[in-house]
Design an enzyme around this catalytic site. Structure first.
Site, PDB file in Angstrom:
ATOM      1  N   TYR A   1       0.836  -1.205   0.000  1.00 36.96           N
ATOM      2  CA  TYR A   1       0.000   0.000   0.000  1.00 36.96           C
ATOM      3  C   TYR A   1       0.874   1.261   0.000  1.00 36.96           C
ATOM      4  O   TYR A   1       0.656   2.178  -0.770  1.00 36.96           O
ATOM      5  CB  TYR A   1      -0.891  -0.016   1.247  1.00 36.96           C
ATOM      6  CG  TYR A   1      -2.012   0.987   1.190  1.00 36.96           C
ATOM      7  CD1 TYR A   1      -3.209   0.679   0.543  1.00 36.96           C
ATOM      8  CD2 TYR A   1      -1.889   2.236   1.793  1.00 36.96           C
ATOM      9  CE1 TYR A   1      -4.242   1.587   0.485  1.00 36.96           C
ATOM     10  CE2 TYR A   1      -2.932   3.146   1.736  1.00 36.96           C
ATOM     11  CZ  TYR A   1      -4.102   2.822   1.093  1.00 36.96           C
ATOM     12  OH  TYR A   1      -5.112   3.721   1.036  1.00 36.96           O
TER      13      TYR A   1
ATOM     14  N   ASP B   1      -2.132  18.339 -21.914  1.00 39.23           N
ATOM     15  CA  ASP B   1      -2.801  17.041 -21.930  1.00 39.23           C
ATOM     16  C   ASP B   1      -2.051  16.186 -22.949  1.00 39.23           C
ATOM     17  O   ASP B   1      -2.165  16.381 -24.160  1.00 39.23           O
ATOM     18  CB  ASP B   1      -4.274  17.209 -22.327  1.00 39.23           C
ATOM     19  CG  ASP B   1      -5.011  15.867 -22.406  1.00 39.23           C
ATOM     20  OD1 ASP B   1      -4.342  14.818 -22.364  1.00 39.23           O
ATOM     21  OD2 ASP B   1      -6.249  15.884 -22.526  1.00 39.23           O
TER      22      ASP B   1
ATOM     23  N   ARG C   1     -18.732  12.149 -33.078  1.00 42.72           N
ATOM     24  CA  ARG C   1     -18.003  13.295 -32.525  1.00 42.72           C
ATOM     25  C   ARG C   1     -18.586  14.535 -33.185  1.00 42.72           C
ATOM     26  O   ARG C   1     -17.982  15.158 -34.041  1.00 42.72           O
ATOM     27  CB  ARG C   1     -16.498  13.178 -32.786  1.00 42.72           C
ATOM     28  CG  ARG C   1     -15.832  12.008 -32.113  1.00 42.72           C
ATOM     29  CD  ARG C   1     -15.408  12.235 -30.655  1.00 42.72           C
ATOM     30  NE  ARG C   1     -16.454  12.178 -29.656  1.00 42.72           N
ATOM     31  CZ  ARG C   1     -16.215  11.954 -28.379  1.00 42.72           C
ATOM     32  NH1 ARG C   1     -15.011  11.751 -27.938  1.00 42.72           N
ATOM     33  NH2 ARG C   1     -17.195  11.936 -27.505  1.00 42.72           N
TER      34      ARG C   1
ATOM     35  N   LYS D   1      -4.280   5.684 -23.204  1.00 43.36           N
ATOM     36  CA  LYS D   1      -3.788   6.009 -24.553  1.00 43.36           C
ATOM     37  C   LYS D   1      -2.260   6.041 -24.532  1.00 43.36           C
ATOM     38  O   LYS D   1      -1.613   5.223 -25.147  1.00 43.36           O
ATOM     39  CB  LYS D   1      -4.346   7.359 -25.004  1.00 43.36           C
ATOM     40  CG  LYS D   1      -5.863   7.341 -25.096  1.00 43.36           C
ATOM     41  CD  LYS D   1      -6.425   8.647 -25.576  1.00 43.36           C
ATOM     42  CE  LYS D   1      -7.928   8.584 -25.594  1.00 43.36           C
ATOM     43  NZ  LYS D   1      -8.511   8.847 -26.894  1.00 43.36           N
TER      44      LYS D   1
ATOM     45  N   PHE E   1     -23.911  11.706 -24.672  1.00 45.83           N
ATOM     46  CA  PHE E   1     -23.510  10.768 -25.730  1.00 45.83           C
ATOM     47  C   PHE E   1     -23.226   9.370 -25.199  1.00 45.83           C
ATOM     48  O   PHE E   1     -23.307   8.396 -25.924  1.00 45.83           O
ATOM     49  CB  PHE E   1     -22.301  11.307 -26.512  1.00 45.83           C
ATOM     50  CG  PHE E   1     -21.072  11.526 -25.664  1.00 45.83           C
ATOM     51  CD1 PHE E   1     -20.883  12.723 -25.007  1.00 45.83           C
ATOM     52  CD2 PHE E   1     -20.114  10.540 -25.547  1.00 45.83           C
ATOM     53  CE1 PHE E   1     -19.751  12.917 -24.215  1.00 45.83           C
ATOM     54  CE2 PHE E   1     -18.975  10.734 -24.772  1.00 45.83           C
ATOM     55  CZ  PHE E   1     -18.801  11.928 -24.100  1.00 45.83           C
TER      56      PHE E   1
ATOM     57  N   PHE F   1     -11.816  18.832 -24.669  1.00 48.70           N
ATOM     58  CA  PHE F   1     -12.207  17.432 -24.741  1.00 48.70           C
ATOM     59  C   PHE F   1     -13.418  17.282 -23.820  1.00 48.70           C
ATOM     60  O   PHE F   1     -13.547  18.023 -22.840  1.00 48.70           O
ATOM     61  CB  PHE F   1     -11.062  16.487 -24.342  1.00 48.70           C
ATOM     62  CG  PHE F   1     -11.478  15.053 -24.511  1.00 48.70           C
ATOM     63  CD1 PHE F   1     -11.711  14.544 -25.778  1.00 48.70           C
ATOM     64  CD2 PHE F   1     -11.727  14.243 -23.414  1.00 48.70           C
ATOM     65  CE1 PHE F   1     -12.176  13.251 -25.950  1.00 48.70           C
ATOM     66  CE2 PHE F   1     -12.181  12.945 -23.579  1.00 48.70           C
ATOM     67  CZ  PHE F   1     -12.409  12.456 -24.851  1.00 48.70           C
ATOM     68  N   THR F   2     -14.291  16.326 -24.138  1.00 50.94           N
ATOM     69  CA  THR F   2     -15.586  16.227 -23.428  1.00 50.94           C
ATOM     70  C   THR F   2     -15.425  16.183 -21.900  1.00 50.94           C
ATOM     71  O   THR F   2     -16.056  16.968 -21.183  1.00 50.94           O
ATOM     72  CB  THR F   2     -16.340  14.957 -23.872  1.00 50.94           C
ATOM     73  OG1 THR F   2     -15.439  13.844 -23.795  1.00 50.94           O
ATOM     74  CG2 THR F   2     -16.842  15.082 -25.306  1.00 50.94           C
TER      75      THR F   2
HETATM   76  N1  F0G Z   1      -7.808  13.843 -22.812  1.00 51.65           N
HETATM   77  C1  F0G Z   1      -7.906  13.390 -24.067  1.00 51.65           C
HETATM   78  C2  F0G Z   1      -7.235  14.136 -25.172  1.00 51.65           C
HETATM   79  C3  F0G Z   1      -8.607  12.213 -24.334  1.00 51.65           C
HETATM   80  O1  F0G Z   1      -8.680  11.774 -25.585  1.00 51.65           O
HETATM   81  C4  F0G Z   1      -9.222  11.528 -23.266  1.00 51.65           C
HETATM   82  C5  F0G Z   1     -10.012  10.330 -23.492  1.00 51.65           C
HETATM   83  C6  F0G Z   1      -9.097  12.032 -21.970  1.00 51.65           C
HETATM   84  C7  F0G Z   1      -8.377  13.195 -21.791  1.00 51.65           C
HETATM   85  C8  F0G Z   1      -9.730  11.359 -20.802  1.00 51.65           C
HETATM   86  O2  F0G Z   1      -9.030  10.199 -20.491  1.00 51.65           O
HETATM   87  O3  F0G Z   1     -10.632   8.299 -20.878  1.00 51.65           O
HETATM   88  O4  F0G Z   1      -8.590   8.011 -19.469  1.00 51.65           O
HETATM   89  O5  F0G Z   1     -10.493   9.352 -18.671  1.00 51.65           O
HETATM   90  N2  F0G Z   1     -10.463   9.994 -24.596  1.00 51.65           N
HETATM   91  C9  F0G Z   1     -11.245   8.781 -24.854  1.00 51.65           C
HETATM   92  C10 F0G Z   1     -11.648   8.744 -26.302  1.00 51.65           C
HETATM   93  C11 F0G Z   1     -12.387   8.591 -23.926  1.00 51.65           C
HETATM   94  O6  F0G Z   1     -12.346   7.789 -26.661  1.00 51.65           O
HETATM   95  O7  F0G Z   1     -11.289   9.618 -27.090  1.00 51.65           O
HETATM   96  P1  F0G Z   1      -9.719   8.903 -19.851  1.00 51.65           P
END
Ligand code: F0G
Length: 482
Positions: free
Chosen positions: A81, A223, A389, A266, A455, A133-134
């Site tokens: 831990y 990011d 998208r 990613k 979405f 980003f969303t």
């Molecule tokens: N920033 C970017 C540029 C991303 O593409 C994503 C995730 C995140 C942050 C958030 O990361 O999913 O680990 O919480 N993109 C995914 C996609 C969900 O399908 O494009 P996460």
């Protein structure tokens, strides 16, 4: 991928420098079943089951293939831990690969964004970025701050072939800073700009933005979730970096930023998230949120085996033979579609190919979600799951009116090291069929619409019986074939 030349240049294709040693069986349902299944899923590709999908091109997140070395490293994970050796190994990899001294762990990218927002954003603040980003936007707006996009005009022109469409508009950035002094929480640079087609941002632009931040006392945040592809494009498209080592580029870039965070779903071919910095004061401001939301500071919600996989995966991020595979497959797909006349975002970026749904359906009202309709059509046509998208991925304005997306795209993600070239060829074939039959395709309407991140779980229905007509045409063209 290698630079091996083929004897017959007309047959030149990207050549993998890895082989597949674990396989997963795929299923291609017949077209009647595909029609039934997409409707059971509320015409939302997020709600389809993986067993019903042939080509899962929803995302590149958490679905990249791991290497033998990553899998081997996972066996030596240290579960303790506190004081875990796994955490130390990941920190050393971050120090070596990114050149950054320390990091805070989080369970994935959006968890990093939650921590960043909690630490730095307050009501009335603004957060400039090249593009949102969303999940980033959802965390910032939840706290009453506002996201402002400053991407250069070329980024929103689907037909611009500029090599770096993710660049900031520098004059607008300077003006924005002058007008918003004192209320900028931080500035966010998104590498491999996701929502505008995985388009890269140039090193020159990023370094200039970081310099402007420094001069104005603004925290610069990168990011780096899609930095792997962006790194490949810097090296192949930016003259000044052609002969520089990927590690050198990585170090120069990360050193220019105050904070670098990434989704390891990613970057690093694994699962998890890291917030990295050389600045202990900034890390201190975020630190308390890790045990609160994520877990203890040695793992932050990540599984220790994943942390080992990230540590190895980060090194693989510097290997051009690995990191060129995604962009080269995407380029192959984009070229085939473009030559056929299919409207696709160019130049080919990272992450995936992006079909321009507005150009597929110029007469479809924006309110009927062209990109969503195209996603449904691709599943019916070939068991291919892409991701909308466009407007469905936007949030409504606070007064409930639709916020129409500037680009209506269907993303066909190409997870790294996963698909074969014949599968990419199949996708190209089915996209061409949908393009040729686009006049049959009509829109969608919401039947269940969640307030946040609609979405993901929203359910939609076709506006008329266009899907049955598309299935009938498929049978006429393909007979008994799946
Ligand atoms: N920033 C970017 C540029 C991303 O593409 C994503 C995730 C995140 C942050 C958030 O990361 O999913 O680990 O919480 N993109 C995914 C996609 C969900 O399908 O494009 P996460």
């Amino acid at each position: 991928m290698s630079t091996v030349k083929f004897y017959r240049p007309e047959h030149q294709v990207p050549l993998e420098m890895h082989k597949v040693r674990i396989v997963q069986k795929l299923y291609l349902r017949d077209v009647d079943e595909r029609l039934r299944l997409i409707n059971e899923a509320g015409n939302n590709t997020f709600l389809l089951q993986n067993k019903d999908i042939y080509m899962d091109m929803l995302t590149d997140s958490g679905v990249n293939a791991m290497s033998d070395n990553q899998q081997a490293a996972m066996f030596q994970a240290d579960d303790s831990y506190a004081g875990s050796e796994t955490c130390n190994r990941l920190r050393r990899a971050i120090q070596d690969v990114l050149g950054l001294n320390d990091f805070l762990p989080a369970h994935q990218g959006r968890a990093c964004e939650n921590i960043l927002a909690e630490a730095f954003c307050k009501k009335g603040d603004v957060v400039p970025m090249n593009f949102h980003f969303t999940t980033t936007k959802a965390h910032i707006t939840r706290l009453g701050a506002k996201v402002v996009e400053l991407v250069a005009a070329k980024g929103l022109q689907a037909d611009s072939i500029d090599p770096f469409k993710g660049d900031f508009d520098i004059p607008r950035l300077k003006q924005f800073i002058a007008e918003n002094k004192g209320r900028i929480s931080f500035l966010r640079i998104e590498t491999g700009t996701n929502l505008i087609g995985g388009q890269p941002i140039s090193m020159a632009n990023m370094l200039e933005v970081a310099k402007i931040c420094r001069e104005n006392g603004i925290i610069s945040v990168m990011d780096a979730s899609l930095l792997q592809d962006n790194l490949y494009f810097i090296k192949t498209r930016e003259e000044a970096y052609k002969n520089k080592d990927t590690k050198e580029i990585m170090h120069e870039l990360c050193a220019a930023m105050d904070i670098t965070y990434f989704s390891a779903r990613k970057l690093g071919f694994a699962r998890g998230g890291c917030i990295c910095s050389n600045n202990q004061d900034l890390l201190l401001r975020m630190k308390e949120f890790v045990p609160l939301y994520e877990g203890f500071l040695t793992y932050g919600g990540m599984e220790v085996r994943s942390m080992e996989a990230i540590a190895v995966g980060l090194y693989e991020t510097l290997d051009m033979e690995y990191i060129s595979q995604g962009p080269l497959f995407i380029e192959h797909l984009v070229r085939e579609l473009d030559e056929y006349g299919v409207p696709v975002v160019k130049p080919a970026g990272g992450l995936g190919a992006h079909l321009n749904a507005s150009a597929f359906f110029p007469d479809m009202p924006h309110s009927q979600y062209p990109a969503g309709a195209l996603a449904v059509a691709m599943y019916i046509a070939g068991g291919i799951r892409g991701m909308e998208r466009g407007t469905i991925s936007e949030q409504r304005e606070p007064d409930g009116t639709e916020r129409y997306a500037e680009l209506e795209l269907l993303r066909l993600a190409v997870p790294r090291r996963v698909f074969t070239l014949s599968q990419i060829e199949y996708v190209a074939d089915r996209v061409k069929w949908v393009w040729d039959n686009r006049q049959l395709i009509k829109g969608l309407r919401f039947v269940e619409e969640p307030k946040v991140l609609r979405f993901f779980f929203g359910r939609l229905a076709p506006v008329d019986d266009w899907q049955e007509k598309l299935v009938a045409k498929f049978k006429a063209d393909f007979g008994d074939s799946l």
